[in-house]
Design a protein around this motif. Sequence first.
Motif, short mmCIF file in Angstrom:
data_model
loop_
_atom_site.label_atom_id
_atom_site.label_comp_id
_atom_site.label_asym_id
_atom_site.label_seq_id
_atom_site.Cartn_x
_atom_site.Cartn_y
_atom_site.Cartn_z
N UNK A 46 0.83 -1.20 0.00
CA UNK A 46 0.00 0.00 0.00
C UNK A 46 0.87 1.26 0.00
N UNK A 47 1.97 1.22 0.75
CA UNK A 47 2.88 2.37 0.77
C UNK A 47 3.49 2.62 -0.61
N UNK A 48 3.89 1.53 -1.27
CA UNK A 48 4.46 1.68 -2.62
C UNK A 48 3.41 2.22 -3.58
N UNK A 49 2.19 1.74 -3.47
CA UNK A 49 1.10 2.22 -4.32
C UNK A 49 0.85 3.70 -4.07
N UNK A 50 0.82 4.10 -2.79
CA UNK A 50 0.61 5.50 -2.44
C UNK A 50 1.71 6.38 -3.04
N UNK A 51 2.95 5.98 -2.82
CA UNK A 51 4.08 6.79 -3.29
C UNK A 51 4.05 6.93 -4.81
N UNK A 108 -8.50 6.62 -0.90
CA UNK A 108 -8.92 5.64 -1.90
C UNK A 108 -8.22 4.29 -1.67
N UNK A 109 -6.98 4.31 -1.21
CA UNK A 109 -6.28 3.05 -0.91
C UNK A 109 -6.93 2.38 0.30
N UNK A 110 -7.30 3.17 1.30
CA UNK A 110 -7.98 2.60 2.47
C UNK A 110 -9.32 1.97 2.08
N UNK A 111 -10.08 2.66 1.25
CA UNK A 111 -11.38 2.15 0.83
C UNK A 111 -11.21 0.88 0.01
N UNK A 112 -10.26 0.88 -0.90
CA UNK A 112 -10.02 -0.29 -1.75
C UNK A 112 -9.57 -1.48 -0.91
N UNK A 113 -8.73 -1.24 0.08
CA UNK A 113 -8.23 -2.32 0.93
C UNK A 113 -9.30 -2.89 1.85
N UNK A 114 -10.25 -2.06 2.23
CA UNK A 114 -11.30 -2.50 3.15
C UNK A 114 -12.30 -3.44 2.48
#
Length: 107
Positions: A20-25, A100-106
């Motif tokens: 997720x960190x790599x995706x965010x960056x 959006x990453x949090x929502x997708x991961x949930x």
Amino acid sequence: MPDFTAMEQATLIKDFNDQQKMLFVSQYESVRKDPGTVLILSVLFGAFGVDRFILGDMGMGLVKLFTLGGCGIITIIDWFTTKGRANDYNRARAHEIAESIRITSAS
């Protein structure tokens, strides 16, 4: 507002796993606007609203374009406020991406 720092970024993604960190960056770096570059463009092409268009402020960009920077007044004001607006833009995009990453991961 002050610069969007690496510390703020780290706080924003502290609960992310490595993927997720790599995706965010990667997503953040693709949309991030460098405040220095935006300031230079504002000085060079501010009368045409380029700085506002880059930061997604289409309405004010059009006003500056059709009035040549409000007869130069808005352009001069923007020279002093552009870096702050660029940092606000970066901060907003970072929060949108993280959310959006949090929502997708949930799901």
